[in-house]
Design a protein around this motif. Structure first.
Motif, PDB file in Angstrom:
ATOM      1  N   HIS A 152       0.830  -1.205   0.000  1.00 25.04           N
ATOM      2  CA  HIS A 152       0.000   0.000   0.000  1.00 25.04           C
ATOM      3  C   HIS A 152       0.865   1.257   0.000  1.00 25.04           C
ATOM      4  CE1 HIS A 152      -3.588  -2.345   0.479  1.00 25.04           C
ATOM      5  NE2 HIS A 152      -3.182  -2.860   1.621  1.00 25.04           N
ATOM      6  N   VAL A 153       1.843   1.273   0.884  1.00 22.87           N
ATOM      7  CA  VAL A 153       2.701   2.452   1.013  1.00 22.87           C
ATOM      8  C   VAL A 153       3.477   2.691  -0.271  1.00 22.87           C
ATOM      9  CG1 VAL A 153       4.610   3.467   2.324  1.00 22.87           C
ATOM     10  CG2 VAL A 153       2.892   2.083   3.497  1.00 22.87           C
ATOM     11  N   ASN A 156       1.298   3.783  -3.471  1.00 22.97           N
ATOM     12  CA  ASN A 156       0.850   5.178  -3.387  1.00 22.97           C
ATOM     13  C   ASN A 156       1.974   6.130  -3.775  1.00 22.97           C
ATOM     14  OD1 ASN A 156      -1.732   4.550  -2.611  1.00 22.97           O
ATOM     15  ND2 ASN A 156      -1.357   4.804  -0.428  1.00 22.97           N
ATOM     16  N   TYR A 207       6.389  10.208   3.695  1.00 23.14           N
ATOM     17  CA  TYR A 207       5.066   9.765   3.233  1.00 23.14           C
ATOM     18  C   TYR A 207       4.093  10.939   3.160  1.00 23.14           C
ATOM     19  CZ  TYR A 207       0.535   7.470   3.086  1.00 23.14           C
ATOM     20  OH  TYR A 207      -0.731   7.103   2.724  1.00 23.14           O
ATOM     21  N   GLN A 211       1.964  12.738   0.125  1.00 24.06           N
ATOM     22  CA  GLN A 211       0.524  12.948   0.151  1.00 24.06           C
ATOM     23  C   GLN A 211       0.148  14.419  -0.056  1.00 24.06           C
ATOM     24  OE1 GLN A 211      -1.657  10.494   0.091  1.00 24.06           O
ATOM     25  NE2 GLN A 211       0.111   9.107   0.091  1.00 24.06           N
ATOM     26  N   ILE A 240       2.000   4.367  10.362  1.00 22.65           N
ATOM     27  CA  ILE A 240       1.648   4.580   8.959  1.00 22.65           C
ATOM     28  C   ILE A 240       0.245   4.078   8.657  1.00 22.65           C
ATOM     29  CG2 ILE A 240       2.686   2.400   8.197  1.00 22.65           C
ATOM     30  CD1 ILE A 240       2.576   5.766   6.295  1.00 22.65           C
ATOM     31  N   GLU A 244      -2.153   6.569   6.822  1.00 23.54           N
ATOM     32  CA  GLU A 244      -2.569   6.173   5.480  1.00 23.54           C
ATOM     33  C   GLU A 244      -4.081   6.039   5.400  1.00 23.54           C
ATOM     34  OE1 GLU A 244      -1.353   2.823   2.145  1.00 23.54           O
ATOM     35  OE2 GLU A 244      -1.397   2.296   4.272  1.00 23.54           O
ATOM     36  N   LYS A 248      -6.599   7.815   2.736  1.00 25.98           N
ATOM     37  CA  LYS A 248      -7.281   6.897   1.830  1.00 25.98           C
ATOM     38  C   LYS A 248      -8.799   7.020   1.904  1.00 25.98           C
ATOM     39  CE  LYS A 248      -6.982   2.036   0.448  1.00 25.98           C
ATOM     40  NZ  LYS A 248      -6.399   0.713   0.785  1.00 25.98           N
TER      41      LYS A 248
END
Length: 323
Positions: A152-153, A156, A207, A211, A240, A244, A248
């Motif tokens: 997932h990380v 993205n 991260y 974003q 995270i 996240e 999301k």
């Protein structure tokens, strides 16, 4: 190394047990064993009985759980060994009951004591094996849970870099460098049970920068950290999941607030976002949080508090007692 320590401990316990037994037999009850009765001659027979029981009888009967048969055999061995001592060694000429009354204890004591020692070490072995299996199970489960997080990380971040390579190619190298740092953290440092809080926060910083770029003009992001000791240890890839989830499952044109504070060996992470009311989206959000709950139970038993509220906004508060 562990087996060597175990065998050494067993040998020392056996030597000490025999020394105490011989001392008690020869000095405390000296009137029975020095002048009148050849106790030291019988001691060799007693050793054969004890170690036949230790190496053959106990393993055989306990493995098959024939406890009643073993009990009967134990009584029979004690009875005949005592009669052997009375008639063949001591030659006391006393009755069966008198013989049992005076000399049964000298056969029973070592048999019971060394049987107890055998069962004690067997219990410790089984406990150690159980702990090893549980540890292996926990490690396998943690690796599985991490494998759910990592894609997932990374995906993205890759999507963000792809978009920038088309729209703003001059800023792409910096994003690639940030992704490289995050890849290193996910693929290597996250394999450790705990990492420095500084490294974990750097991973989160990168991260969130991704974003901010990806959601520019769509979502307002407020990110604040107050850290007292950056050298504290934390399990990797815990926070995270919370952050996240906020990106999301938050709605368009909304605010996302992330606050991380660490003081007095306690870390508090609070993440707030507006959420979609559709049930399917709520269920998707819960998957990541359920993953987080499992990891917290494995890594921080009785050392964490996780609070989730979803009234007007979705608020996740995590408190951790750090090492």
């Amino acid at each position: 190394m562990i087996d060597l320590k175990k065998h050494t401990s067993q040998i020392l316990v056996h030597i000490l047990g025999w020394m105490v037994f011989i001392f008690v037999s020869l000095y405390i009850f000296s009137r029975y064993y020095w002048a009148e009765n050849p106790f030291l001659q019988y001691l060799s027979i007693l050793g054969v009985i004890v170690y036949t029981n230790h190496f053959i009888l106990l393993p055989y009967f306990v493995k098959r759980k024939w406890y009643a048969f073993y009990g009967l055999l134990f009584i029979a061995i004690s009875f005949f060994a005592t009669q052997l001592y009375c008639n063949a060694f001591a030659q006391c000429g006393c009755s069966i009951m008198k013989c049992l009354s005076d000399y049964l204890w000298q056969t029973l004591v070592p048999l019971i004591f060394f049987s107890f020692i055998w069962m004690l070490f067997r219990f410790l072995d089984e406990k150690n094996q159980k702990e090893i299996l549980e540890k292996q199970h926990v490690e396998m489960e943690l690796k599985f849970l991490k494998s759910q997080i990592n894609p997932h990380v990374l995906f993205n971040n890759l999507n963000t870099i792809y978009s920038y390579s088309i729209e703003k190619p001059d800023q792409t190298p910096e994003l690639i460098l940030m992704l490289s740092d995050n890849l290193k953290h996910v693929l290597y440092e996250s394999n450790s049970e705990y990492v420095d809080l500084e490294k974990e926060l750097q991973f989160l910083d990168n991260y969130i920068k991704f974003q901010k770029i990806r959601t520019e003009g769509i979502k307002q992001i407020k990110y604040h950290t107050t850290i007292e000791n950056i050298n504290s240890k934390i399990a990797p890839l815990l926070l995270i999941t919370i952050i996240e989830n906020a990106f999301k499952h938050s709605v368009v044109n909304s605010n996302i607030d992330v606050s991380i504070t660490q003081k007095d060996k306690q870390l508090i992470c609070v993440c707030t976002n507006a959420f979609k009311s559709k049930l399917s989206n709520q269920n998707q959000a819960k998957i990541g949080l359920n993953n987080l709950k499992k990891r917290l139970l494995l890594l921080y038993p009785n050392k964490h508090q996780l609070s989730i509220t979803s009234t007007q906004q979705f608020v996740v508060t995590l408190k951790l007692d750090l090492s």
